[in-house]
Write a protein that holds these residues in place. Structure first.
Motif, PDB file in Angstrom:
ATOM      1  N   UNK A  80      29.353   9.373  13.155  1.00 45.46           N
ATOM      2  CA  UNK A  80      29.208   9.179  11.705  1.00 45.46           C
ATOM      3  C   UNK A  80      29.163   7.695  11.358  1.00 45.46           C
ATOM      4  N   UNK A  81      29.872   6.889  12.134  1.00 47.74           N
ATOM      5  CA  UNK A  81      29.887   5.441  11.879  1.00 47.74           C
ATOM      6  C   UNK A  81      28.605   4.763  12.367  1.00 47.74           C
ATOM      7  N   UNK A  82      27.943   5.363  13.345  1.00 48.72           N
ATOM      8  CA  UNK A  82      26.801   4.688  13.974  1.00 48.72           C
ATOM      9  C   UNK A  82      25.430   5.199  13.511  1.00 48.72           C
ATOM     10  N   UNK A  83      25.401   6.376  12.894  1.00 47.91           N
ATOM     11  CA  UNK A  83      24.113   6.888  12.412  1.00 47.91           C
ATOM     12  C   UNK A  83      23.623   6.041  11.242  1.00 47.91           C
ATOM     13  N   UNK A  84      22.322   5.773  11.182  1.00 45.19           N
ATOM     14  CA  UNK A  84      21.797   4.989  10.058  1.00 45.19           C
ATOM     15  C   UNK A  84      21.816   5.785   8.758  1.00 45.19           C
ATOM     16  N   UNK A  85      21.711   5.084   7.644  1.00 50.79           N
ATOM     17  CA  UNK A  85      21.650   5.748   6.336  1.00 50.79           C
ATOM     18  C   UNK A  85      20.500   6.749   6.339  1.00 50.79           C
ATOM     19  N   UNK A  86      20.763   7.925   5.763  1.00 54.93           N
ATOM     20  CA  UNK A  86      19.718   8.947   5.687  1.00 54.93           C
ATOM     21  C   UNK A  86      19.839  10.014   6.762  1.00 54.93           C
TER      22      UNK A  86
END
Length: 258
Positions: A80-86
């Motif tokens: 969750x911390x590493x996924x990009x916005x969207x």
């Protein structure tokens, strides 16, 4: 748009997701058997795909090769911390397609083992098999994490499950959703210390294309899908050669989701 990678289990999972969404009135297009994670991830980022069945540990490894997270909650927190916005991951299923140490039911009963930890004091009399690289990758980890030293390591590759049944090895590295676990009545040992990273089946989504109804439908699938269930479904697809779409439909009906 629901997509999938180009291997049977991922196609089955994508079909489950697709039909679960349709059962809730969500309009779905399917684009299965696309290819590898590298291709799929880019299509999800661009919005060409909306939903994809992923494996949380493998996805985290793709985003951060240096991550040391292993348990489900730790892996998902990092994701969750590493996924990009969207992009977002929804609820993970209990179902995992991951490395395991597996034994025959007979061996499990004879030795009284249910987890890798139970092999303590017994491993020195057991031959372990797996892919050629299994020893170099894992021998030290088994010593460090569980205090295990096996009698011998055999490179059994794709024949590992059969070697267990034939008695050529007593312990083997078999993926937890391999249909041979059902076919040959094998037992995957629990891994209480998470030596093998979590690989929970987890929807990866482009949030712009999915509303609350769709999110709830996919989370409902995750709530009911466990490893034993997925393994049984994979036997129907890989061994019995049933159509993945039909297998998905029957599971959703049995789970009251379709």
């Amino acid at each position: 748009m629901v997509g999938s990678a180009n291997f049977p289990e991922n196609v089955l999972l994508a079909s489950i997701y697709s039909q679960a969404l349709q059962a809730k009135g969500v309009k779905v297009e399917e684009k299965f058997n696309i290819g590898s994670r590298e291709v799929l991830y880019g299509q999800l980022q661009s919005g060409a795909l909306t939903v994809l069945p992923e494996y949380n540990g493998a996805l985290l490894g793709y985003l951060d090769a240096k991550s040391t997270a292993t348990g489900k909650d730790a892996v998902n927190a990092e994701l969750k911390a590493k996924l990009p916005a969207g992009l977002a991951v929804l609820d993970s299923a209990a179902a995992e397609d991951k490395d395991s140490l597996t034994v025959t039911q007979e061996t499990a009963d004879k030795l009284g083992v249910k987890s890798i930890a139970d092999l303590a004091g017994k491993a020195q009399d057991l031959v372990v098999g797996g892919p050629p690289e299994f020893k170099s990758r894992r021998e030290q980890q088994f010593k460090d994490v569980y205090g295990l030293t096996f009698k011998e390591w055999k490179p059994t590759g794709d024949t590992t499950a059969n070697a267990l049944k034939d008695g050529g090895i007593q312990v083997g590295n078999v993926f937890t959703t391999d249909p041979k676990i059902v076919q040959l009545k094998l037992v995957s040992l629990d891994d209480p210390k998470n030596l093998f990273s979590s690989q929970n089946v987890t929807p990866l989504v482009n949030t712009a294309g999915l509303d609350a109804t769709g999110t709830a439908a996919l989370n409902a699938v995750s709530a009911k899908l466990d490893t034993a269930g997925l393994t049984a479904l994979m036997k129907r697809v890989a061994v019995d050669k049933e159509d993945p779409s039909a297998v998905a439909k029957s599971w959703l009906k049995s789970a009251n989701l379709g």
